[in-house]
Design an enzyme around this catalytic site. Structure first.
Site, PDB file in Angstrom:
ATOM      1  N   ASP A 115      48.395  26.864  42.547  1.00 52.64           N
ATOM      2  CA  ASP A 115      46.951  26.971  42.330  1.00 52.64           C
ATOM      3  C   ASP A 115      46.224  26.210  43.446  1.00 52.64           C
ATOM      4  O   ASP A 115      46.470  25.020  43.652  1.00 52.64           O
ATOM      5  CB  ASP A 115      46.663  26.349  40.964  1.00 52.64           C
ATOM      6  N   ASP A 117      39.976  32.278  51.179  1.00 55.53           N
ATOM      7  CA  ASP A 117      39.973  33.743  51.150  1.00 55.53           C
ATOM      8  C   ASP A 117      40.222  34.186  49.719  1.00 55.53           C
ATOM      9  O   ASP A 117      41.320  34.626  49.363  1.00 55.53           O
ATOM     10  CB  ASP A 117      41.065  34.267  52.104  1.00 55.53           C
ATOM     11  N   SER A 118      39.189  34.075  48.889  1.00 59.40           N
ATOM     12  CA  SER A 118      39.357  34.317  47.458  1.00 59.40           C
ATOM     13  C   SER A 118      38.942  35.733  47.076  1.00 59.40           C
ATOM     14  O   SER A 118      38.333  36.457  47.854  1.00 59.40           O
ATOM     15  CB  SER A 118      38.472  33.340  46.683  1.00 59.40           C
ATOM     16  N   THR A 119      39.248  36.069  45.830  1.00 58.46           N
ATOM     17  CA  THR A 119      38.672  37.275  45.229  1.00 58.46           C
ATOM     18  C   THR A 119      37.258  36.935  44.752  1.00 58.46           C
ATOM     19  O   THR A 119      36.766  35.829  44.971  1.00 58.46           O
ATOM     20  CB  THR A 119      39.551  37.735  44.042  1.00 58.46           C
ATOM     21  N   GLN A 147      46.476  39.104  37.394  1.00 59.00           N
ATOM     22  CA  GLN A 147      45.523  40.189  37.638  1.00 59.00           C
ATOM     23  C   GLN A 147      46.219  41.546  37.690  1.00 59.00           C
ATOM     24  O   GLN A 147      47.435  41.629  37.743  1.00 59.00           O
ATOM     25  CB  GLN A 147      44.776  39.913  38.956  1.00 59.00           C
ATOM     26  N   ASP A 180      47.551  38.568  51.018  1.00 56.42           N
ATOM     27  CA  ASP A 180      47.945  39.702  51.865  1.00 56.42           C
ATOM     28  C   ASP A 180      48.376  39.256  53.261  1.00 56.42           C
ATOM     29  O   ASP A 180      49.001  40.010  53.996  1.00 56.42           O
ATOM     30  CB  ASP A 180      46.792  40.711  51.955  1.00 56.42           C
ATOM     31  N   PRO A 222      40.850  34.732  38.177  1.00 54.03           N
ATOM     32  CA  PRO A 222      41.542  33.559  38.729  1.00 54.03           C
ATOM     33  C   PRO A 222      40.742  32.772  39.772  1.00 54.03           C
ATOM     34  O   PRO A 222      41.055  31.617  40.032  1.00 54.03           O
ATOM     35  CB  PRO A 222      42.819  34.152  39.355  1.00 54.03           C
TER      36      PRO A 222
END
Ligand code: AG3
Length: 277
Positions: free
Chosen positions: A140, A158-160, A34, A89, A165
């Site tokens: 992954d 805690d994904s985007t 990304q 993060d 991805p």
């Protein structure tokens, strides 16, 4: 000549932008997965942006990180082994380690560069990643949960957003693998986007989780920098119901958003959200 103003905009919908003034671009990179940026904003302090979407800021990260962590951890009576899928993060790991009974918190992140940039530029958020109870595994998340069975008390996804991805982290097969990866009384929570803009997604996820887990609940929180501000979390549990928790037994920990009085109140949904699920 007047100082030039710099503004960053996240295009939250095709017809709406969220714009903030920035004093500088601290770091940018094109990672294997990304586009990554760390910006210094006037309003929210440092900000992590992935593929143009705001992930977290110094000023409001506590809202999201506390909500996605303490609701599941105070629903499980004795969470010892916890995994975070995504969350490079480190904000969720920091919150998890506020719970003394947690023996080990694993961060399962696909993109090493998110962790490295956060360690360097967002120390307030990433500070717990070097704790001895934290272990970082670069892989992954889908592969990891399908290869490990009966392993965790709590899993936090805690994904985007469900593009790029993270697409696979919103699919039925992933929730089935999460079920198998949890111990027999385990539970999980996933961030599931805005009830204002992502109704179809919330509905699909809720019903997918409901077809796998005996207990499925949706709760909401307020995160100023995310689309619409109103944000949803979907919880699937094999045994423990967040609504049955004895809130008088919840230990006081250092938080700015979560508190025992909120624990059940977060599950009270506005009518338009009740109608989604
Ligand atoms: N993960 C959820 C970010 C979703 C934000 N979406 C957006 N801005 N369009 C946050 C990671 C924080 N640890």
């Amino acid at each position: 000549m007047a100082e030039m103003e710099l503004w960053f905009t996240e295009q939250q919908t095709p017809d709406l932008g969220f714009t903030c003034k920035i004093t500088r671009t601290i770091y940018t990179a094109k990672t294997q997965y990304q586009d990554l940026a760390i910006l210094e904003t006037k309003q929210f302090g440092r900000m992590l942006v992935l593929d143009g979407a705001v992930q977290t800021t110094i000023a409001d990260e506590f809202c999201y990180h506390e909500l996605i962590s303490h609701v599941p951890l105070f629903t499980h009576p004795n969470p010892k082994k916890v995994a975070v899928i995504g969350g490079g993060d480190g904000g969720v790991i920091r919150e998890i380690l506020k719970h003394d009974e947690v023996e080990k918190a694993y961060l399962i992140e696909i993109d090493r560069e998110v962790i490295e940039a956060s360690k360097k530029y967002l120390p307030e958020i990433s500070c717990a990643l070097d704790d001895e109870r934290a272990e970082v595994i670069i892989t992954d998340g889908i592969k990891f949960v399908s290869e490990n069975k009966n392993m965790f008390d709590v899993i936090i996804v805690d994904s985007t957003d469900p593009v790029g991805p993270a697409v696979g982290l919103f699919q039925d097969s992933f929730y089935k693998a999460v079920f198998e990866c949890l111990k027999e009384d385990g539970l999980f929570v996933a961030q599931t986007e805005s009830p204002f803009y992502d109704q179809e997604l919330i509905k699909n996820v809720f019903h997918a989780v409901k077809s796998i887990f005996p207990i499925t609940r949706l709760y909401l929180g307020f995160i100023p920098t995310y689309p619409s501000g109103l944000w949803s979390f979907t919880l699937g549990s094999k045994k423990y119901d967040p609504l049955e928790v004895d809130i008088s037994k919840i230990k006081r920990i250092d938080t700015k958003y979560y508190n025992p009085e909120l624990h059940k109140a977060l599950f009270a949904l506005p009518t338009f959200v009740q109608e989604i699920i």
